[in-house]
Design a protein around this motif. Structure first.
Motif, PDB file in Angstrom:
ATOM      1  N   LYS A  59       0.862  -1.284  -0.194  1.00  0.00           N
ATOM      2  CA  LYS A  59      -0.053  -0.180  -0.211  1.00  0.00           C
ATOM      3  C   LYS A  59       0.738   1.439  -0.132  1.00  0.00           C
ATOM      4  O   LYS A  59       0.418   2.245  -0.553  1.00  0.00           O
ATOM      5  N   ASN A  60       1.780   1.141   0.907  1.00  0.00           N
ATOM      6  CA  ASN A  60       2.949   2.316   0.955  1.00  0.00           C
ATOM      7  C   ASN A  60       4.116   2.426   0.197  1.00  0.00           C
ATOM      8  O   ASN A  60       5.088   3.034   0.345  1.00  0.00           O
ATOM      9  N   ASP A 111      -1.891  13.642   9.055  1.00  0.00           N
ATOM     10  CA  ASP A 111      -2.746  13.534   7.723  1.00  0.00           C
ATOM     11  C   ASP A 111      -2.726  12.143   6.973  1.00  0.00           C
ATOM     12  O   ASP A 111      -3.274  11.848   6.158  1.00  0.00           O
ATOM     13  N   TYR A 112      -1.455  11.498   7.248  1.00  0.00           N
ATOM     14  CA  TYR A 112      -1.134  10.230   6.791  1.00  0.00           C
ATOM     15  C   TYR A 112      -1.436   9.086   7.910  1.00  0.00           C
ATOM     16  O   TYR A 112      -1.166   8.020   7.636  1.00  0.00           O
ATOM     17  N   ALA A 113      -2.457   9.182   8.786  1.00  0.00           N
ATOM     18  CA  ALA A 113      -2.656   8.392   9.642  1.00  0.00           C
ATOM     19  C   ALA A 113      -3.214   6.921   9.245  1.00  0.00           C
ATOM     20  O   ALA A 113      -3.097   5.955   9.549  1.00  0.00           O
ATOM     21  N   HIS A 114      -4.068   7.396   7.916  1.00  0.00           N
ATOM     22  CA  HIS A 114      -4.819   6.170   7.289  1.00  0.00           C
ATOM     23  C   HIS A 114      -3.634   5.262   6.591  1.00  0.00           C
ATOM     24  O   HIS A 114      -4.073   3.936   6.446  1.00  0.00           O
ATOM     25  N   THR A 115      -2.457   5.883   6.702  1.00  0.00           N
ATOM     26  CA  THR A 115      -1.430   4.705   5.821  1.00  0.00           C
ATOM     27  C   THR A 115      -0.722   3.918   6.998  1.00  0.00           C
ATOM     28  O   THR A 115       0.390   3.154   6.881  1.00  0.00           O
ATOM     29  N   SER A 116      -1.078   3.923   8.094  1.00  0.00           N
ATOM     30  CA  SER A 116      -0.176   3.275   9.473  1.00  0.00           C
ATOM     31  C   SER A 116       1.116   3.379   9.588  1.00  0.00           C
ATOM     32  O   SER A 116       1.819   2.556   9.655  1.00  0.00           O
TER      33      SER A 116
END
Length: 238
Positions: A89-90, A179-184
């Motif tokens: 994902k990242n 702002d990138y919390a959804h990317t763990s």
């Protein structure tokens, strides 16, 4: 452990626990760390100690023993299916290692503390607090930086340790762009630290203390296999 037998330590007074409600916390502290920590910190880490700024400590609570130092043998670590999905994902992120504190770190830290940890003891963030917490005059510190193109989005503050023939890194603290919390990003940064320890033939990555009854700490037991320091010995967990 004859190296540490002559070190002077002291006990703090008890104070409210930062992790478990209605618990009291007490620490055993290394005295004069500016004189002793550089030589002995690696050995102290191997028996459950950790640093905060210049100070070196280990929980020594009168009625609780839930804090368990956790470390991962880098060459034995195996990615789980969810960790593989996270890396995929990242995959557009890039990672670099820095050896000095960048002027970009504090604004990122400030946003992280003030938005993600408003209920924590470090809120509200200040530059003085950041400097005293992260910096360490006697230790070797690496900064594992994660970028989205040219934008710095996460920093894993990492202590480099050597104890005889054993080498280790300690994941001291991680702060990231909310702002990138959804990317763990917290878990992702640990995975990058693990990949780098393996690449550089570092034996262990320490993840600090695992506390089973603290939800914020539960992510640490997702990195397997790992070891926890329980009753003065390292025990294996799969």
């Amino acid at each position: 452990m004859s190296q540490t037998s002559e070190l002077k330590v002291g006990l703090t007074a008890t104070f409210p626990c930062s992790y478990l409600a209605e618990k009291e916390e007490q620490l055993i502290m290394l005295l004069d760390p500016e004189d002793n920590a550089k030589q002995h910190y690696s050995a102290l880490m191997a028996i459950g100690f950790r640093r905060s700024g210049e100070q070196v400590y280990r929980p020594h609570c009168p009625a609780c023993n839930q804090c368990e130092s956790l470390r991962i043998a880098s060459q034995e670590f195996k990615l789980s299916k969810s960790q593989k999905r996270l890396l995929n994902k990242n995959k557009h992120f890039t990672t670099r290692i820095a050896r000095t504190i960048s002027v970009d770190y504090y604004p990122l830290y400030e946003r992280y503390i003030n938005q993600v940890h408003r209920d924590g003891v470090m809120y509200p963030a200040t530059k003085t607090q950041f400097d005293s917490f992260v910096a360490c005059t006697w230790g070797e510190i690496l900064f594992v930086e994660v970028y989205d193109q040219d934008k710095l989005i996460s920093v894993g503050v990492t202590d480099a340790l050597n104890y005889g023939a054993t080498s280790a890194w300690s994941a001291f603290y991680c702060f990231y762009d909310p702002d990138y919390a959804h990317t763990s990003l917290g878990k992702y940064t640990v995975l990058q630290q693990l990949a780098l320890t393996k690449q550089h033939s570092i034996d262990f990555l320490y993840l600090g203390y695992y506390i089973q009854n603290c939800q914020k700490m539960n992510y640490k037991n997702q990195f397997n296999p790992h070891q926890r320091f329980i009753n003065q010995q390292w025990k294996d967990f799969d």
